[in-house]
Design a protein around this motif. Structure first.
Motif, short mmCIF file in Angstrom:
data_model
loop_
_atom_site.label_atom_id
_atom_site.label_comp_id
_atom_site.label_asym_id
_atom_site.label_seq_id
_atom_site.Cartn_x
_atom_site.Cartn_y
_atom_site.Cartn_z
N LEU A 197 0.66 -1.28 -0.02
CA LEU A 197 -0.10 0.20 0.07
C LEU A 197 0.78 1.17 0.07
O LEU A 197 0.49 2.15 -0.59
CB LEU A 197 -0.89 -0.25 1.36
N GLN A 198 2.05 1.21 0.57
CA GLN A 198 2.86 2.42 0.79
C GLN A 198 3.54 2.77 -0.61
O GLN A 198 3.92 3.60 -1.07
CB GLN A 198 3.91 2.20 1.99
N ARG A 199 3.80 1.34 -1.34
CA ARG A 199 4.45 1.50 -2.77
C ARG A 199 3.43 2.07 -3.69
O ARG A 199 3.76 3.01 -4.50
CB ARG A 199 4.83 0.22 -3.23
N PHE A 200 2.28 1.62 -3.37
CA PHE A 200 1.26 2.25 -4.30
C PHE A 200 0.89 3.70 -4.08
O PHE A 200 1.09 4.70 -5.05
CB PHE A 200 -0.20 1.53 -4.06
N ASP A 201 1.21 4.20 -2.99
CA ASP A 201 0.96 5.70 -2.73
C ASP A 201 2.35 6.36 -3.21
O ASP A 201 2.04 7.57 -3.61
CB ASP A 201 0.95 6.01 -1.23
N GLN A 205 1.99 9.36 -6.09
CA GLN A 205 2.47 10.85 -5.56
C GLN A 205 3.58 11.18 -6.77
O GLN A 205 3.58 12.38 -6.92
CB GLN A 205 3.40 10.76 -4.28
N ASN A 206 4.09 10.14 -7.43
CA ASN A 206 5.24 10.72 -8.51
C ASN A 206 4.78 10.33 -10.02
O ASN A 206 5.70 10.41 -10.87
CB ASN A 206 6.30 9.77 -8.09
N GLY A 207 3.52 10.34 -10.05
CA GLY A 207 2.94 10.07 -11.25
C GLY A 207 3.20 8.98 -12.15
O GLY A 207 3.08 8.83 -13.30
N ILE A 208 3.64 7.54 -11.43
CA ILE A 208 3.76 6.68 -11.94
C ILE A 208 2.58 5.71 -12.37
O ILE A 208 2.39 5.00 -11.25
CB ILE A 208 5.00 5.83 -11.43
N TRP A 209 1.90 5.86 -13.30
CA TRP A 209 0.65 5.27 -13.48
C TRP A 209 0.59 3.70 -13.47
O TRP A 209 -0.21 3.00 -13.03
CB TRP A 209 -0.11 5.72 -14.71
N HIS A 210 1.27 3.06 -14.50
CA HIS A 210 1.41 1.50 -14.40
C HIS A 210 1.67 0.77 -13.47
O HIS A 210 1.15 -0.16 -13.03
CB HIS A 210 2.23 1.23 -15.76
N GLU A 211 2.69 1.35 -12.67
CA GLU A 211 3.10 0.49 -11.42
C GLU A 211 1.90 0.69 -10.25
O GLU A 211 1.65 0.04 -9.46
CB GLU A 211 4.25 1.02 -10.93
N ALA A 212 1.46 1.94 -10.40
CA ALA A 212 0.33 2.35 -9.17
C ALA A 212 -0.83 1.44 -9.32
O ALA A 212 -1.47 0.83 -8.56
CB ALA A 212 -0.07 3.81 -9.18
N LEU A 213 -1.23 1.30 -10.62
CA LEU A 213 -2.47 0.53 -11.09
C LEU A 213 -2.11 -0.99 -10.61
O LEU A 213 -2.97 -1.81 -10.26
CB LEU A 213 -2.84 0.63 -12.50
N LYS A 214 -1.02 -1.47 -11.13
CA LYS A 214 -0.56 -2.80 -11.20
C LYS A 214 -0.67 -3.21 -9.64
O LYS A 214 -0.90 -4.39 -9.27
CB LYS A 214 0.86 -3.00 -11.71
N THR A 215 0.07 -2.36 -8.58
CA THR A 215 0.29 -2.72 -7.30
C THR A 215 -1.24 -2.73 -6.64
O THR A 215 -1.34 -3.53 -5.96
CB THR A 215 0.98 -1.70 -6.70
N LEU A 216 -2.13 -1.64 -7.03
CA LEU A 216 -3.34 -1.74 -6.29
C LEU A 216 -4.25 -2.98 -6.71
O LEU A 216 -5.01 -3.43 -6.22
CB LEU A 216 -4.04 -0.52 -6.52
N SER A 217 -4.16 -3.30 -8.26
CA SER A 217 -4.96 -4.31 -8.43
C SER A 217 -4.48 -5.68 -8.21
O SER A 217 -5.24 -6.51 -7.67
CB SER A 217 -4.63 -4.37 -10.22
#
Length: 255
Positions: A197-201, A205-217
């Protein structure tokens, strides 16, 4: 008389106490209300680069694909600069990123489906057939290990579904751009020790869409009953105006 009076006062106090307890409603959706609302604000495309262009929805007017809702959709941020110009793009930090799409068609219709990745010179560097899933839902497509995205280079991707076996009409498709970037050393160090969850955040915050989406999914799929993760998933997709696919199932594996 004193005993009766004492009993009466005690009973009255008891009733008042019970009334107060019963009159205090249990919190409704208190957990949901306390969840930090997440949203993604994509960084602007560099002015020194040509507009990404693209297509976030497959549409129902192309070819012979049946009308469905939601339509074929790329889970990528997009802007509509004019009624006819759409820019679809997102950042990644990975050499072999994962892209996600809502696929409205299942394998029983047997529509030929293909994923294509091109370099900045429009050369095809990866092209593969995609097997349609057993049921409509959100699929993942990863760049394979033998294809490495270079840092600070843009790549164009396409996902096409050909509903016309005679090829008399064009396929329905989505299209966009992905760019690999690097994060500064301080952020990279934080990622090493962060929880999912911290990685997702951090990615958010840094505008990295693909890893944010992958982590939360992945968190959502592993914890389908976790209300906080479910709400964050819905908020994330709603923040990029894809709320209609937020409730669609995350399919268990890549097609």
């Amino acid at each position: 008389m004193k005993i009766l009076l004492s009993l009466a006062i005690g009973y009255t106090s008891f009733l008042v106490g019970q009334t107060l307890v019963m009159a205090t409603p249990a919190p409704v959706n208190s957990t949901i209300n306390q969840i930090k609302k997440v949203s993604f604000n994509p960084p602007p495309a560099p002015a020194s680069e040509p507009p990404p262009g693209g297509r976030v929805r497959g549409g129902a007017k192309r070819g012979l694909c049946p009308s469905v809702q939601p339509q074929l959709t790329a889970l990528v941020p997009y802007t509509e600069d004019t009624p006819t110009v759409t820019n679809v793009w997102g950042l990644t930090t990975e050499a072999h990123p994962t892209l996600m799409f809502y696929m409205p068609y299942a394998h029983n219709v047997a529509y030929p489906t293909e994923f294509v990745l091109q370099d900045q010179e429009s050369n095809s560097i990866y092209q593969t057939a995609i097997a349609l899933p057993a049921k409509p839902g959100i699929i993942r497509i990863s760049v394979p290990q033998n294809i490495t995205l270079a840092v600070n280079k843009r790549y164009r991707w396409f996902l096409t579904v050909d509903c016309d076996p005679q090829k008399d009409s064009p396929p329905t498709y989505v299209e966009g751009v992905i760019k690999r970037v690097t994060l500064n050393k301080k952020v990279t160090e934080k990622l090493k020790t962060a929880t999912p969850l911290q990685r997702f955040d951090i990615y958010l915050q840094n505008g990295i869409w693909h890893e944010a989406l992958k982590t939360l999914s992945q968190l959502h799929q592993e914890n389908p009953k976790d209300q906080e993760i479910k709400v964050q998933w819905q908020n994330l997709l709603t923040s990029i105006r894809l709320e209609d696919v937020a409730s669609q199932p995350l399919l268990p594996s890549e097609p």
